[in-house]
Design an enzyme around this catalytic site. Structure first.
Site, PDB file in Angstrom:
ATOM      1  CB  SER A 142      -1.053  -0.251   1.649  1.00 55.36           C
ATOM      2  OG  SER A 142      -1.872   1.425   1.366  1.00 55.36           O
ATOM      3  CE1 TYR A 154      -3.555  -1.679   4.906  1.00 51.66           C
ATOM      4  CE2 TYR A 154      -3.310   0.016   4.072  1.00 51.66           C
ATOM      5  CZ  TYR A 154      -3.601  -0.834   4.442  1.00 51.66           C
ATOM      6  OH  TYR A 154      -3.895  -1.059   2.972  1.00 51.66           O
TER       7      TYR A 154
HETATM    8  N1  LIG Z   1      -8.501  -0.341  -1.625  1.00 56.23           N
HETATM    9  C1  LIG Z   1      -7.542   0.651  -1.453  1.00 56.23           C
HETATM   10  O1  LIG Z   1      -7.382   1.774  -1.578  1.00 56.23           O
HETATM   11  C2  LIG Z   1      -6.349  -0.653  -1.261  1.00 56.23           C
HETATM   12  C3  LIG Z   1      -4.966   0.759  -1.105  1.00 56.23           C
HETATM   13  C4  LIG Z   1      -3.979  -0.080  -1.457  1.00 56.23           C
HETATM   14  C5  LIG Z   1      -3.818  -1.357  -0.309  1.00 56.23           C
HETATM   15  N2  LIG Z   1      -5.134  -2.554  -0.811  1.00 56.23           N
HETATM   16  C6  LIG Z   1      -4.518  -3.426  -0.744  1.00 56.23           C
HETATM   17  O2  LIG Z   1      -5.376  -4.292  -1.141  1.00 56.23           O
HETATM   18  C7  LIG Z   1      -5.448  -5.031  -0.961  1.00 56.23           C
HETATM   19  C8  LIG Z   1      -6.965  -6.085  -1.519  1.00 56.23           C
HETATM   20  O3  LIG Z   1      -8.023  -5.111  -0.725  1.00 56.23           O
HETATM   21  P1  LIG Z   1      -9.192  -4.431  -1.943  1.00 56.23           P
HETATM   22  O4  LIG Z   1      -9.435  -3.487  -1.511  1.00 56.23           O
HETATM   23  O5  LIG Z   1      -9.211  -5.676  -2.883  1.00 56.23           O
HETATM   24  O6  LIG Z   1     -10.298  -5.193  -0.477  1.00 56.23           O
HETATM   25  P2  LIG Z   1     -11.589  -5.961  -0.380  1.00 56.23           P
HETATM   26  O7  LIG Z   1     -12.439  -6.089  -1.690  1.00 56.23           O
HETATM   27  O8  LIG Z   1     -11.913  -6.227   1.189  1.00 56.23           O
HETATM   28  O9  LIG Z   1     -10.555  -7.468  -0.319  1.00 56.23           O
HETATM   29  C9  LIG Z   1      -9.544  -8.138   0.528  1.00 56.23           C
HETATM   30  C10 LIG Z   1     -10.172  -9.484   0.455  1.00 56.23           C
HETATM   31  O10 LIG Z   1      -9.124 -10.292   1.744  1.00 56.23           O
HETATM   32  C11 LIG Z   1      -9.292 -11.487   1.661  1.00 56.23           C
HETATM   33  N3  LIG Z   1      -9.635 -12.137   2.923  1.00 56.23           N
HETATM   34  C12 LIG Z   1      -9.893 -10.754   4.188  1.00 56.23           C
HETATM   35  N4  LIG Z   1      -9.538 -12.044   4.911  1.00 56.23           N
HETATM   36  C13 LIG Z   1      -9.354 -13.322   4.636  1.00 56.23           C
HETATM   37  C14 LIG Z   1      -8.728 -14.052   4.896  1.00 56.23           C
HETATM   38  N5  LIG Z   1      -8.917 -14.692   6.457  1.00 56.23           N
HETATM   39  N6  LIG Z   1      -8.348 -14.974   4.304  1.00 56.23           N
HETATM   40  C15 LIG Z   1      -8.351 -15.049   2.996  1.00 56.23           C
HETATM   41  N7  LIG Z   1      -9.410 -14.086   1.988  1.00 56.23           N
HETATM   42  C16 LIG Z   1      -9.186 -13.374   3.397  1.00 56.23           C
HETATM   43  C17 LIG Z   1     -11.496 -11.652   1.228  1.00 56.23           C
HETATM   44  O11 LIG Z   1     -11.573 -12.361   1.164  1.00 56.23           O
HETATM   45  P3  LIG Z   1     -12.971 -13.004   1.957  1.00 56.23           P
HETATM   46  O12 LIG Z   1     -13.775 -11.852   3.066  1.00 56.23           O
HETATM   47  O13 LIG Z   1     -13.703 -13.590   1.059  1.00 56.23           O
HETATM   48  O14 LIG Z   1     -12.671 -14.086   2.751  1.00 56.23           O
HETATM   49  C18 LIG Z   1     -11.672 -10.231  -0.046  1.00 56.23           C
HETATM   50  O15 LIG Z   1     -11.138 -11.179  -0.887  1.00 56.23           O
HETATM   51  C19 LIG Z   1      -5.513  -5.719   0.368  1.00 56.23           C
HETATM   52  O16 LIG Z   1      -4.303  -6.044   0.887  1.00 56.23           O
HETATM   53  C20 LIG Z   1      -5.567  -4.197   0.785  1.00 56.23           C
HETATM   54  O17 LIG Z   1      -4.117  -3.954   2.118  1.00 56.23           O
HETATM   55  C21 LIG Z   1      -6.189  -1.418  -0.958  1.00 56.23           C
END
Ligand SMILES: NC(=O)c1ccc[n+]([C@@H]2O[C@H](COP(=O)([O-])OP(=O)(O)OC[C@H]3O[C@@H](n4cnc5c(N)ncnc54)[C@H](OP(=O)(O)O)[C@@H]3O)[C@@H](O)[C@H]2O)c1
Length: 255
Positions: free
Chosen positions: A150, A163
């Site tokens: 991130s 975080y």
């Molecule tokens: N969105 C942003 O602005 C942003 C910015 C920087 C970095 N990121 C990073 O990008 C990554 C993906 O996030 P996103 O933004 O796409 O959010 P998201 O839509 O909430 O996706 C998170 C994913 O992680 C999975 N997950 C959560 N807990 C889990 C567990 N215990 N076991 C297996 N899978 C699990 C969820 O699936 P289930 O709930 O089905 O398990 C979901 O598929 C994260 O690492 C986040 O920190 C996001």
């Protein structure tokens, strides 16, 4: 997009049931990889698998809570058993439960450490032997780990302390692992997204979430596909190239 660049390869994407993970699974499948989706929400993954197949790709879903070491290891082993190899691991699963340190909820801290750090470690250790084998064989003679970090892994801001701790940690782990695995031709890189339009913020507690939404309302956020493009680009470089870090902010993002 380099359609066919990943033909004959197998990729595993954690957190593939929504957001960046779902888009990355689709992007890697479009480039020719057979993709193993790993997350807890089975129905959401099944729908993404259907979409990938309808586009002519190959994918299957493996339900696992990666905070549980045996579930994480079994997801990797089942994917390799079903698809025969593992060329690309994308450690994407994560959660962002932000707020001030002073009134923080221990359970939220633990959740971030469990998913963003321990889950990533469990999956990575299980995958490394398979990635090493894939790197010494056709079609690519190289393998990839891409860890989704991130901007919070590069810049610490108020309310994001824990975080950021997890994402700075992911960056340090990735650089150390890069040096360890380089002799096996397993490349290790990080992608550091800025603000992406996903479900991530929906898990932030009330009071904090509204403040983030107000800030985000002033900019156009990245689409999950923008990050999927970065992952696909990294993993489709020829073996002589190792892209170790990509910082991808939204164009209007100042932080
Ligand atoms: N969105 C942003 O602005 C942003 C910015 C920087 C970095 N990121 C990073 O990008 C990554 C993906 O996030 P996103 O933004 O796409 O959010 P998201 O839509 O909430 O996706 C998170 C994913 O992680 C999975 N997950 C959560 N807990 C889990 C567990 N215990 N076991 C297996 N899978 C699990 C969820 O699936 P289930 O709930 O089905 O398990 C979901 O598929 C994260 O690492 C986040 O920190 C996001």
């Amino acid at each position: 997009m380099m359609a066919g660049a990943l033909d004959g390869t197998v990729a595993l994407v954690t957190g593939a049931s929504s957001g960046i993970g779902a888009a990355t699974a689709t992007g890697l499948a479009d480039a020719g990889a057979t993709v193993a989706l790993v997350a807890r929400r089975r129905q959401r993954m099944d729908a993404i698998v259907e979409t990938i197949r309808a586009r002519g790709g190959s994918a299957s879903a493996f339900e696992a809570d990666i905070t549980d070491r045996s579930q994480a290891e079994q997801a990797v082993e089942r994917a390799v058993a079903e698809h025969g190899r593992l060329d690309i691991l994308v450690n994407n699963a994560g959660t962002m439960l932000v707020g001030p340190v002073a009134d923080a909820d221990d359970a939220e801290w633990q959740r971030m450490l469990d998913i963003n750090v321990s889950g990533l470690l469990h999956v990575t250790r299980a995958a490394v032997p398979h990635l090493g084998r894939a790197a010494s064989s056709a079609p690519r003679r190289v393998a990839d780990i891409v860890n989704i970090s991130s901007t919070a892994g590069r810049v610490a801001r108020p309310n994001y302390a824990v975080y950021s701790l997890t994402k700075f940690g992911v960056n340090a782990f990735s650089e150390s692992l890069r040096q360890e695995l380089q002799p096996q031709r397993v490349r290790v890189g990080i992608v550091e997204p800025g603000a992406v339009d996903t479900e991530l913020i929906s898990h932030v507690r009330t009071g904090i979430r509204e403040a983030i939404e107000t800030q985000l309302a002033t900019i156009e956020r990245l689409a999950p596909e923008d990050i999927a493009d970065a992952v696909t680009w990294m993993t489709t470089r020829p073996p002589r190239v190792a892209v170790n870090e990509l910082l991808v902010r939204a164009g209007a993002q100042t932080w």
